[in-house]
Design an enzyme around this catalytic site. Structure first.
Site, PDB file in Angstrom:
ATOM      1  N   HIS A 156      -1.877  -8.917   1.801  1.00 44.17           N
ATOM      2  CA  HIS A 156      -1.569  -7.646   2.492  1.00 44.17           C
ATOM      3  C   HIS A 156      -2.718  -7.362   3.475  1.00 44.17           C
ATOM      4  O   HIS A 156      -3.008  -8.165   4.346  1.00 44.17           O
ATOM      5  CB  HIS A 156      -1.364  -6.564   1.425  1.00 44.17           C
ATOM      6  N   ASP A 185      -2.195  -8.743  11.559  1.00 47.68           N
ATOM      7  CA  ASP A 185      -3.550  -9.166  11.200  1.00 47.68           C
ATOM      8  C   ASP A 185      -4.048 -10.354  12.014  1.00 47.68           C
ATOM      9  O   ASP A 185      -5.240 -10.635  12.032  1.00 47.68           O
ATOM     10  CB  ASP A 185      -3.601  -9.510   9.705  1.00 47.68           C
ATOM     11  N   SER A 206       0.829  -1.217   0.000  1.00 47.58           N
ATOM     12  CA  SER A 206       0.000   0.000   0.000  1.00 47.58           C
ATOM     13  C   SER A 206       0.859   1.261   0.000  1.00 47.58           C
ATOM     14  O   SER A 206       0.553   2.234  -0.702  1.00 47.58           O
ATOM     15  CB  SER A 206      -0.968   0.006   1.192  1.00 47.58           C
ATOM     16  N   ARG A 251       3.040  -4.989  16.653  1.00 47.12           N
ATOM     17  CA  ARG A 251       1.648  -4.549  16.513  1.00 47.12           C
ATOM     18  C   ARG A 251       0.721  -5.665  17.007  1.00 47.12           C
ATOM     19  O   ARG A 251      -0.350  -5.409  17.557  1.00 47.12           O
ATOM     20  CB  ARG A 251       1.344  -4.196  15.054  1.00 47.12           C
ATOM     21  N   HIS A 264       5.830 -12.875   7.380  1.00 44.72           N
ATOM     22  CA  HIS A 264       6.036 -11.487   6.963  1.00 44.72           C
ATOM     23  C   HIS A 264       7.198 -11.424   5.991  1.00 44.72           C
ATOM     24  O   HIS A 264       8.141 -12.215   6.089  1.00 44.72           O
ATOM     25  CB  HIS A 264       6.322 -10.581   8.174  1.00 44.72           C
TER      26      HIS A 264
HETATM   27  C1  LIG Z   1       3.176 -12.104   4.430  1.00 44.54           C
HETATM   28  C2  LIG Z   1       3.628 -13.050   3.329  1.00 44.54           C
HETATM   29  C3  LIG Z   1       2.893 -12.715   2.038  1.00 44.54           C
HETATM   30  C4  LIG Z   1       5.135 -12.850   3.115  1.00 44.54           C
HETATM   31  O1  LIG Z   1       5.501 -13.577   1.981  1.00 44.54           O
HETATM   32  P1  LIG Z   1       7.019 -13.975   1.693  1.00 44.54           P
HETATM   33  O2  LIG Z   1       7.905 -12.825   1.967  1.00 44.54           O
HETATM   34  O3  LIG Z   1       7.054 -14.552   0.327  1.00 44.54           O
HETATM   35  O4  LIG Z   1       7.269 -15.075   2.813  1.00 44.54           O
HETATM   36  P2  LIG Z   1       8.354 -16.231   2.826  1.00 44.54           P
HETATM   37  O5  LIG Z   1       9.609 -15.818   2.138  1.00 44.54           O
HETATM   38  O6  LIG Z   1       8.458 -16.715   4.223  1.00 44.54           O
HETATM   39  O7  LIG Z   1       7.642 -17.340   1.916  1.00 44.54           O
HETATM   40  C5  LIG Z   1       8.306 -18.585   1.634  1.00 44.54           C
HETATM   41  C6  LIG Z   1       7.247 -19.635   1.432  1.00 44.54           C
HETATM   42  O8  LIG Z   1       6.530 -19.826   2.661  1.00 44.54           O
HETATM   43  C7  LIG Z   1       5.140 -19.652   2.445  1.00 44.54           C
HETATM   44  N1  LIG Z   1       4.512 -18.993   3.575  1.00 44.54           N
HETATM   45  C8  LIG Z   1       4.851 -17.824   4.134  1.00 44.54           C
HETATM   46  N2  LIG Z   1       3.960 -17.516   5.122  1.00 44.54           N
HETATM   47  C9  LIG Z   1       3.076 -18.524   5.165  1.00 44.54           C
HETATM   48  C10 LIG Z   1       1.922 -18.771   5.951  1.00 44.54           C
HETATM   49  N3  LIG Z   1       1.483 -17.909   6.853  1.00 44.54           N
HETATM   50  N4  LIG Z   1       1.233 -19.909   5.742  1.00 44.54           N
HETATM   51  C11 LIG Z   1       1.675 -20.802   4.803  1.00 44.54           C
HETATM   52  N5  LIG Z   1       2.732 -20.609   4.005  1.00 44.54           N
HETATM   53  C12 LIG Z   1       3.425 -19.466   4.200  1.00 44.54           C
HETATM   54  C13 LIG Z   1       5.058 -18.757   1.217  1.00 44.54           C
HETATM   55  O9  LIG Z   1       3.784 -18.846   0.605  1.00 44.54           O
HETATM   56  C14 LIG Z   1       6.186 -19.277   0.371  1.00 44.54           C
HETATM   57  O10 LIG Z   1       5.748 -20.480  -0.208  1.00 44.54           O
HETATM   58  P3  LIG Z   1       6.186 -20.902  -1.730  1.00 44.54           P
HETATM   59  O11 LIG Z   1       7.683 -20.922  -1.707  1.00 44.54           O
HETATM   60  O12 LIG Z   1       5.532 -22.206  -1.924  1.00 44.54           O
HETATM   61  O13 LIG Z   1       5.658 -19.806  -2.616  1.00 44.54           O
HETATM   62  C15 LIG Z   1       3.379 -14.518   3.745  1.00 44.54           C
HETATM   63  O14 LIG Z   1       4.022 -14.783   4.972  1.00 44.54           O
HETATM   64  C16 LIG Z   1       1.910 -14.862   3.842  1.00 44.54           C
HETATM   65  O15 LIG Z   1       1.304 -15.219   2.815  1.00 44.54           O
HETATM   66  N6  LIG Z   1       1.301 -14.792   5.076  1.00 44.54           N
HETATM   67  C17 LIG Z   1      -0.100 -15.028   5.242  1.00 44.54           C
HETATM   68  C18 LIG Z   1      -0.907 -13.788   4.795  1.00 44.54           C
HETATM   69  C19 LIG Z   1      -0.744 -12.653   5.793  1.00 44.54           C
HETATM   70  O16 LIG Z   1      -0.876 -12.829   6.983  1.00 44.54           O
HETATM   71  N7  LIG Z   1      -0.503 -11.446   5.261  1.00 44.54           N
HETATM   72  C20 LIG Z   1      -0.384 -10.260   6.063  1.00 44.54           C
HETATM   73  C21 LIG Z   1       1.019  -9.765   6.132  1.00 44.54           C
HETATM   74  S1  LIG Z   1       1.193  -8.412   7.249  1.00 44.54           S
END
Ligand SMILES: CC(C)(COP(=O)(O)OP(=O)(O)OC[C@H]1O[C@@H](n2cnc3c(N)ncnc32)[C@H](O)[C@@H]1OP(=O)(O)O)[C@@H](O)C(=O)NCCC(=O)NCCS
Length: 435
Positions: A271, A373, A241, A327, A318
């Site tokens: 997000h 979240d 954002s 937070r 994250h």
């Molecule tokens: C926030 C987020 C998008 C960060 O993504 P990122 O920087 O790519 O995270 P990572 O490097 O740890 O990801 C590596 C792998 O772990 C997975 N992973 C990360 N968080 C995960 C979670 N909460 N549940 C399951 N799998 C997760 C990713 O999808 C990725 O899988 P892939 O290699 O098969 O694509 C991710 O942690 C997520 O999807 N979390 C859940 C949604 C969420 O809570 N979002 C709010 C963020 S403030």
């Protein structure tokens, strides 16, 4: 007289000089190297932009102009009788770079009340959408419709000197922030309360009035809103954002267009939409497990099923943080104080114990800890704001504070149009292998 605007103007010159000095001394210094994995990996960790308002430390979490969340809770002015920081204060801190006095905060509150009238056509735009339209779609459309009021767009058309761009941007940002609670509350009441709207109460602060217009007049809920609006306001420059607002703003799109872009990014489930997904996931888990308080073993089995189905566990992980999000902790402390026996809070607490080792065991999740979240929805549920599709709008109202402050700074410092390079896989391979 607009004292805050004058105060801000007085710090622009020194800030520009500071940047010039840094650039003339270090313009050719190297601050990092870019790996191919980063080019393919969403630019993770690539230092590539300036954000003055806040900085995210991987272990410690967010600091607003150097202040952590517990420090903000201690040092920012409170509403009379309250104990949570007023978001007017974090806005002042982000804009001015120093802590506000009680008077500074009161003046920001007054400015926002004075600017809060929403023109009728914005409500008509919202009303033209089907009632089942997701609240974030309604929010984004309303913000774009409010663009008719942009002072920057008008000044640009009239040929404003680029040194003055910040002035109408400041006006747009202040007007937009002032009007967002009314727009958000209108969407909420229209979608979930038969269009039974509640008039603003100009005696209240920005968050208190927002709570009131949503239909929640209890003091505890108002305090929750003050905390919520403060802690969701900014998370440095690279999140979707903030970056979207900055990127679109770099084309000299006005604050309305830029912020609408940021909100369209916030509406994504990875997000800001994660806050609604968390509650949906928790409620589905509870109902699939037959209701009541699930055991840790049941929660673990449900998490493993979520992962096996190729879904993420919302509220965990994250892109930058590698520890529990402060937070999350601030909201957990609020829950411990105000609702320790609440069943959903207790489920969230159990999930907190169960999920990290499961995510760690996947071997790929870089941060197994909860983010902001994972907790916000449960607090809102407790006070009766149960319509979780609306939660991201609350996040959006708060996020305006950080991203629009950054837009003012971008204009004040003459930030350039953003235009990173890109390359095809074929050309990248040639570059790497034929050198
Ligand atoms: C926030 C987020 C998008 C960060 O993504 P990122 O920087 O790519 O995270 P990572 O490097 O740890 O990801 C590596 C792998 O772990 C997975 N992973 C990360 N968080 C995960 C979670 N909460 N549940 C399951 N799998 C997760 C990713 O999808 C990725 O899988 P892939 O290699 O098969 O694509 C991710 O942690 C997520 O999807 N979390 C859940 C949604 C969420 O809570 N979002 C709010 C963020 S403030």
């Amino acid at each position: 007289m607009n004292r805050l605007k004058d105060q801000f103007e007085s710090i622009i010159g020194p800030a520009i000089q500071d940047r010039r000095d840094l650039l003339s001394k270090h313009g050719d210094d190297v601050v990092g190297e870019i790996k191919v994995s980063q080019v393919y990996g969403g630019m993770r960790g690539m230092l590539s932009m300036i954000c003055e308002t806040s900085k995210l430390d991987v272990n410690e979490g967010i600091r607003f102009r150097g202040y952590s969340i517990p420090e903000l809770q201690e040092k920012l002015p409170k509403y009379p009788g309250g104990s949570e920081p007023l978001p007017e204060g974090v806005f002042y801190l982000m804009l001015m770079g120093e802590l506000p006095t009680e008077d500074d905060v009161r003046r920001v509150s007054n400015q926002w009340i004075r600017r809060s009238t929403v023109p009728p056509h914005v409500f008509k735009v919202i009303d033209a959408l089907p009632e089942h339209t997701h609240p974030m779609t309604q929010f984004s459309a309303a913000i774009t419709a409010l663009r008719t009021e942009s002072e920057f767009a008008k000044a640009y058309r009239d040929g404003i000197n680029k040194k003055k761009y910040w002035e109408p941007t400041y006006e747009d940002a202040m007007n937009l922030i002032a009007r967002l609670p009314r727009i958000a509350a209108y969407i909420y009441r229209r979608t979930y309360h038969n269009g039974d709207h509640i008039e603003p109460d100009p005696k209240l602060d920005w968050s208190g009035n927002f709570a009131h217009m949503l239909g929640f007049d209890g003091d505890e809920f108002k305090e929750l809103m003050r905390l919520y609006m403060t802690i969701h306001s900014d998370h440095e420059g690279g999140n979707v954002s903030a970056h979207a607002t900055h990127l679109v703003g770099s084309a000299l799109s006005d604050a309305y267009l830029s912020f609408a872009a940021g909100m369209n990014g916030l509406a994504g489930p990875l997000h800001g939409l994660a806050n609604q997904e968390v509650v949906r996931w928790l409620l589905e888990m509870r109902s699939e497990l037959g209701g009541g308080m699930p055991t840790k073993e049941q929660i673990a089995a449900y998490c493993k099923k979520t992962l096996a189905d190729g879904k993420v566990i919302p509220g965990f992980g994250h892109a930058v943080l590698r520890k529990t999000d402060p937070r999350y902790t601030a909201q957990r402390e609020f829950a411990q104080k105000h609702m320790p026996d609440n069943e959903l809070f207790q489920i969230v607490s159990k999930v907190y114990e169960v999920v990290p080792p499961i995510l760690e065991a996947t071997g790929k999740v870089k941060n197994p800890w909860p983010n902001v979240d994972a907790h916000s929805g449960v607090l809102l549920m407790k006070y009766g704001l149960v319509e979780y599709d609306f939660y991201t709008v609350l996040f959006g109202v708060s996020r305006s504070l950080g991203v629009l402050t950054n837009l003012i700074w971008d204009r004040a410092t003459g930030s350039p149009i953003e235009r990173p390079g890109s390359i095809s896989t074929k050309l990248l391979r040639e570059k790497l292998e034929n050198k």
